[in-house]
Design a protein around this motif. Structure first.
Motif, PDB file in Angstrom:
ATOM      1  N   GLU A  13       0.827  -1.204   0.000  1.00 27.72           N
ATOM      2  CA  GLU A  13       0.000   0.000   0.000  1.00 27.72           C
ATOM      3  C   GLU A  13       0.863   1.257   0.000  1.00 27.72           C
ATOM      4  OE1 GLU A  13      -2.977  -0.547   3.215  1.00 27.72           O
ATOM      5  OE2 GLU A  13      -4.360  -0.174   1.553  1.00 27.72           O
ATOM      6  N   ASN A  14       1.939   1.232   0.755  1.00 30.00           N
ATOM      7  CA  ASN A  14       2.835   2.384   0.781  1.00 30.00           C
ATOM      8  C   ASN A  14       3.440   2.640  -0.594  1.00 30.00           C
ATOM      9  OD1 ASN A  14       2.382   3.073   3.435  1.00 30.00           O
ATOM     10  ND2 ASN A  14       4.087   1.862   4.198  1.00 30.00           N
ATOM     11  N   LYS A  15       3.783   1.589  -1.301  1.00 28.30           N
ATOM     12  CA  LYS A  15       4.303   1.761  -2.663  1.00 28.30           C
ATOM     13  C   LYS A  15       3.252   2.452  -3.534  1.00 28.30           C
ATOM     14  CE  LYS A  15       8.288  -0.595  -2.294  1.00 28.30           C
ATOM     15  NZ  LYS A  15       8.374  -0.835  -0.887  1.00 28.30           N
ATOM     16  N   PHE A  16       2.001   2.004  -3.446  1.00 27.71           N
ATOM     17  CA  PHE A  16       0.942   2.626  -4.242  1.00 27.71           C
ATOM     18  C   PHE A  16       0.708   4.078  -3.809  1.00 27.71           C
ATOM     19  CE2 PHE A  16      -0.070  -1.770  -5.367  1.00 27.71           C
ATOM     20  CZ  PHE A  16      -0.356  -1.641  -6.714  1.00 27.71           C
ATOM     21  N   LEU A  17       0.772   4.340  -2.510  1.00 33.17           N
ATOM     22  CA  LEU A  17       0.604   5.708  -2.024  1.00 33.17           C
ATOM     23  C   LEU A  17       1.725   6.623  -2.522  1.00 33.17           C
ATOM     24  CD1 LEU A  17      -0.514   5.023   1.652  1.00 33.17           C
ATOM     25  CD2 LEU A  17      -1.858   6.214  -0.088  1.00 33.17           C
ATOM     26  N   TYR A  18       2.925   6.082  -2.655  1.00 35.38           N
ATOM     27  CA  TYR A  18       4.087   6.874  -3.081  1.00 35.38           C
ATOM     28  C   TYR A  18       4.328   6.793  -4.586  1.00 35.38           C
ATOM     29  CZ  TYR A  18       5.150   6.179   1.922  1.00 35.38           C
ATOM     30  OH  TYR A  18       5.105   6.104   3.276  1.00 35.38           O
ATOM     31  N   TYR A  19       3.393   6.216  -5.336  1.00 37.71           N
ATOM     32  CA  TYR A  19       3.584   5.982  -6.764  1.00 37.71           C
ATOM     33  C   TYR A  19       4.098   7.224  -7.503  1.00 37.71           C
ATOM     34  CZ  TYR A  19       2.587   4.940 -11.648  1.00 37.71           C
ATOM     35  OH  TYR A  19       2.691   4.760 -12.998  1.00 37.71           O
ATOM     36  N   ASN A  20       3.409   8.342  -7.362  1.00 41.17           N
ATOM     37  CA  ASN A  20       3.815   9.552  -8.091  1.00 41.17           C
ATOM     38  C   ASN A  20       5.193  10.038  -7.658  1.00 41.17           C
ATOM     39  OD1 ASN A  20       1.524   9.739  -9.747  1.00 41.17           O
ATOM     40  ND2 ASN A  20       0.361  10.752  -8.131  1.00 41.17           N
ATOM     41  N   SER A  21       5.476   9.961  -6.375  1.00 42.35           N
ATOM     42  CA  SER A  21       6.792  10.380  -5.887  1.00 42.35           C
ATOM     43  C   SER A  21       7.889   9.467  -6.415  1.00 42.35           C
ATOM     44  CB  SER A  21       6.825  10.376  -4.354  1.00 42.35           C
ATOM     45  OG  SER A  21       5.901  11.305  -3.837  1.00 42.35           O
ATOM     46  N   ILE A  22       7.622   8.174  -6.447  1.00 41.10           N
ATOM     47  CA  ILE A  22       8.608   7.217  -6.973  1.00 41.10           C
ATOM     48  C   ILE A  22       8.838   7.483  -8.452  1.00 41.10           C
ATOM     49  CG2 ILE A  22       9.074   4.778  -7.471  1.00 41.10           C
ATOM     50  CD1 ILE A  22       7.387   4.123  -4.923  1.00 41.10           C
ATOM     51  N   ARG A  23       7.752   7.680  -9.191  1.00 39.88           N
ATOM     52  CA  ARG A  23       7.870   7.939 -10.629  1.00 39.88           C
ATOM     53  C   ARG A  23       8.703   9.197 -10.898  1.00 39.88           C
ATOM     54  NH1 ARG A  23       2.562   9.011 -12.682  1.00 39.88           N
ATOM     55  NH2 ARG A  23       3.150  11.169 -12.559  1.00 39.88           N
ATOM     56  N   GLU A  24       8.443  10.265 -10.144  1.00 36.84           N
ATOM     57  CA  GLU A  24       9.202  11.508 -10.326  1.00 36.84           C
ATOM     58  C   GLU A  24      10.661  11.335  -9.937  1.00 36.84           C
ATOM     59  OE1 GLU A  24       8.247  14.273 -11.907  1.00 36.84           O
ATOM     60  OE2 GLU A  24       6.456  13.087 -12.331  1.00 36.84           O
ATOM     61  N   ALA A  25      10.920  10.597  -8.862  1.00 39.06           N
ATOM     62  CA  ALA A  25      12.308  10.365  -8.430  1.00 39.06           C
ATOM     63  C   ALA A  25      13.075   9.556  -9.472  1.00 39.06           C
ATOM     64  CB  ALA A  25      12.332   9.659  -7.073  1.00 39.06           C
ATOM     65  N   VAL A  26      12.416   8.589 -10.093  1.00 41.43           N
ATOM     66  CA  VAL A  26      13.053   7.800 -11.156  1.00 41.43           C
ATOM     67  C   VAL A  26      13.377   8.700 -12.345  1.00 41.43           C
ATOM     68  CG1 VAL A  26      12.654   5.983 -12.876  1.00 41.43           C
ATOM     69  CG2 VAL A  26      12.146   5.560 -10.467  1.00 41.43           C
ATOM     70  N   LYS A  27      12.422   9.543 -12.737  1.00 43.66           N
ATOM     71  CA  LYS A  27      12.663  10.469 -13.848  1.00 43.66           C
ATOM     72  C   LYS A  27      13.860  11.365 -13.557  1.00 43.66           C
ATOM     73  CE  LYS A  27       7.997  10.985 -15.712  1.00 43.66           C
ATOM     74  NZ  LYS A  27       6.870  11.918 -15.879  1.00 43.66           N
ATOM     75  N   GLU A  28      13.896  11.924 -12.357  1.00 45.21           N
ATOM     76  CA  GLU A  28      15.001  12.808 -11.974  1.00 45.21           C
ATOM     77  C   GLU A  28      16.337  12.071 -11.970  1.00 45.21           C
ATOM     78  OE1 GLU A  28      14.009  14.672  -8.249  1.00 45.21           O
ATOM     79  OE2 GLU A  28      12.186  15.572  -9.082  1.00 45.21           O
ATOM     80  N   ALA A  29      16.343  10.857 -11.455  1.00 46.45           N
ATOM     81  CA  ALA A  29      17.587  10.070 -11.409  1.00 46.45           C
ATOM     82  C   ALA A  29      18.079   9.771 -12.819  1.00 46.45           C
ATOM     83  CB  ALA A  29      17.367   8.775 -10.624  1.00 46.45           C
ATOM     84  N   ARG A  30      17.162   9.456 -13.719  1.00 44.86           N
ATOM     85  CA  ARG A  30      17.554   9.165 -15.109  1.00 44.86           C
ATOM     86  C   ARG A  30      18.082  10.426 -15.803  1.00 44.86           C
ATOM     87  NH1 ARG A  30      19.017   4.109 -15.756  1.00 44.86           N
ATOM     88  NH2 ARG A  30      17.417   2.648 -15.117  1.00 44.86           N
ATOM     89  N   VAL A  31      17.487  11.573 -15.546  1.00 44.22           N
ATOM     90  CA  VAL A  31      17.978  12.825 -16.122  1.00 44.22           C
ATOM     91  C   VAL A  31      19.377  13.123 -15.591  1.00 44.22           C
ATOM     92  CG1 VAL A  31      17.650  15.339 -16.140  1.00 44.22           C
ATOM     93  CG2 VAL A  31      15.721  13.823 -16.624  1.00 44.22           C
ATOM     94  N   GLU A  32      19.574  12.947 -14.291  1.00 44.71           N
ATOM     95  CA  GLU A  32      20.900  13.166 -13.697  1.00 44.71           C
ATOM     96  C   GLU A  32      21.936  12.243 -14.331  1.00 44.71           C
ATOM     97  OE1 GLU A  32      20.750  12.872  -9.436  1.00 44.71           O
ATOM     98  OE2 GLU A  32      19.222  14.439  -9.304  1.00 44.71           O
ATOM     99  N   GLN A  33      21.553  10.990 -14.576  1.00 45.42           N
ATOM    100  CA  GLN A  33      22.481  10.055 -15.227  1.00 45.42           C
ATOM    101  C   GLN A  33      22.869  10.551 -16.612  1.00 45.42           C
ATOM    102  OE1 GLN A  33      20.526   6.244 -15.363  1.00 45.42           O
ATOM    103  NE2 GLN A  33      21.663   5.498 -13.589  1.00 45.42           N
ATOM    104  N   LEU A  34      21.899  11.036 -17.359  1.00 40.48           N
ATOM    105  CA  LEU A  34      22.170  11.480 -18.734  1.00 40.48           C
ATOM    106  C   LEU A  34      23.012  12.751 -18.760  1.00 40.48           C
ATOM    107  CD1 LEU A  34      18.750  10.774 -20.448  1.00 40.48           C
ATOM    108  CD2 LEU A  34      20.855   9.444 -20.594  1.00 40.48           C
ATOM    109  N   GLU A  35      22.900  13.565 -17.719  1.00 37.94           N
ATOM    110  CA  GLU A  35      23.687  14.788 -17.661  1.00 37.94           C
ATOM    111  C   GLU A  35      25.093  14.541 -17.127  1.00 37.94           C
ATOM    112  OE1 GLU A  35      21.275  17.346 -15.278  1.00 37.94           O
ATOM    113  OE2 GLU A  35      19.938  17.828 -16.939  1.00 37.94           O
ATOM    114  N   GLY A  36      25.329  13.350 -16.584  1.00 38.68           N
ATOM    115  CA  GLY A  36      26.635  13.020 -16.018  1.00 38.68           C
ATOM    116  C   GLY A  36      27.688  12.819 -17.086  1.00 38.68           C
ATOM    117  N   HIS A  37      28.939  12.651 -16.668  1.00 33.75           N
ATOM    118  CA  HIS A  37      30.064  12.446 -17.573  1.00 33.75           C
ATOM    119  C   HIS A  37      30.233  10.952 -17.813  1.00 33.75           C
ATOM    120  CE1 HIS A  37      33.799  13.322 -19.566  1.00 33.75           C
ATOM    121  NE2 HIS A  37      34.423  12.443 -18.806  1.00 33.75           N
ATOM    122  N   PHE A  38      30.209  10.560 -19.074  1.00 32.92           N
ATOM    123  CA  PHE A  38      30.306   9.148 -19.435  1.00 32.92           C
ATOM    124  C   PHE A  38      31.543   8.887 -20.264  1.00 32.92           C
ATOM    125  CE2 PHE A  38      25.637   9.854 -19.441  1.00 32.92           C
ATOM    126  CZ  PHE A  38      25.346   9.055 -18.375  1.00 32.92           C
TER     127      PHE A  38
END
Length: 160
Positions: A13-38
């Motif tokens: 239930e907590n996962k479902f309650l935090y769904y939008n927050s988890i989705r946004e955090a994943v998006k942000e983490a992926r953007v940070e990865q793409l902006e990083g030095h590879f």
């Protein structure tokens, strides 16, 4: 007898309650990865040759699942492990109940609607709501077991 205990249901239930927050955090983490030095490895005195392939490095980063994300809830920072796998499980669960009253009732509940409001709006009893909740969360739990996010050990259920 329930297949999964209340601890597992509460965690789900907590996962479902935090769904939008988890989705946004994943998006942000992926953007940070793409902006990083590879793409630069080794060189200098590391004993490795210097290789620079930013496209390959970025592709590997994108293909590698995130280990965790951090979200804020009521002023506390929560760590959600395997967030992309949990998002897939939640999406599959909603899809399995798509178009049903169960889907609409659970979506309202996990968007923060009060239980009494849902019972009144859907003209159902408390028992019916909890039966629907049980079906919904059991489906999610089975998906989580199949993905290895919940492990069954000698009759015990352990969330990982």
């Amino acid at each position: 007898m329930a297949i999964f205990n209340q601890y597992i249901f509460k965690a789900l239930e907590n996962k479902f309650l935090y769904y939008n927050s988890i989705r946004e955090a994943v998006k942000e983490a992926r953007v940070e990865q793409l902006e990083g030095h590879f793409g630069v490895t080794g060189g200098n005195n590391s004993g490795h040759s210097k290789i620079s392939d930013p496209t390959a490095a970025a592709g590997i980063k994108r293909a590698t699942p995130l280990k965790f994300v951090k979200i804020l809830h009521d002023g506390s920072e929560l760590v959600i492990y395997n967030p992309e796998a949990w998002l897939q499980i939640m999406n599959r669960t909603y899809a399995a109940f798509d178009g049903t009253t169960v889907d609409r009732a659970m979506a309202r509940r996990y968007e923060g609607a009060a239980l009494e409001k849902i019972i009144s709006d859907f003209h159902i009893s408390t028992k019916t709501f909890y039966n629907w909740r049980s079906d919904f969360l059991t489906y999610a739990a089975v998906q989580a077991v199949s993905e290895g996010l919940i492990k069954l050990n000698q009759g015990e259920v352990k969330q990982i």
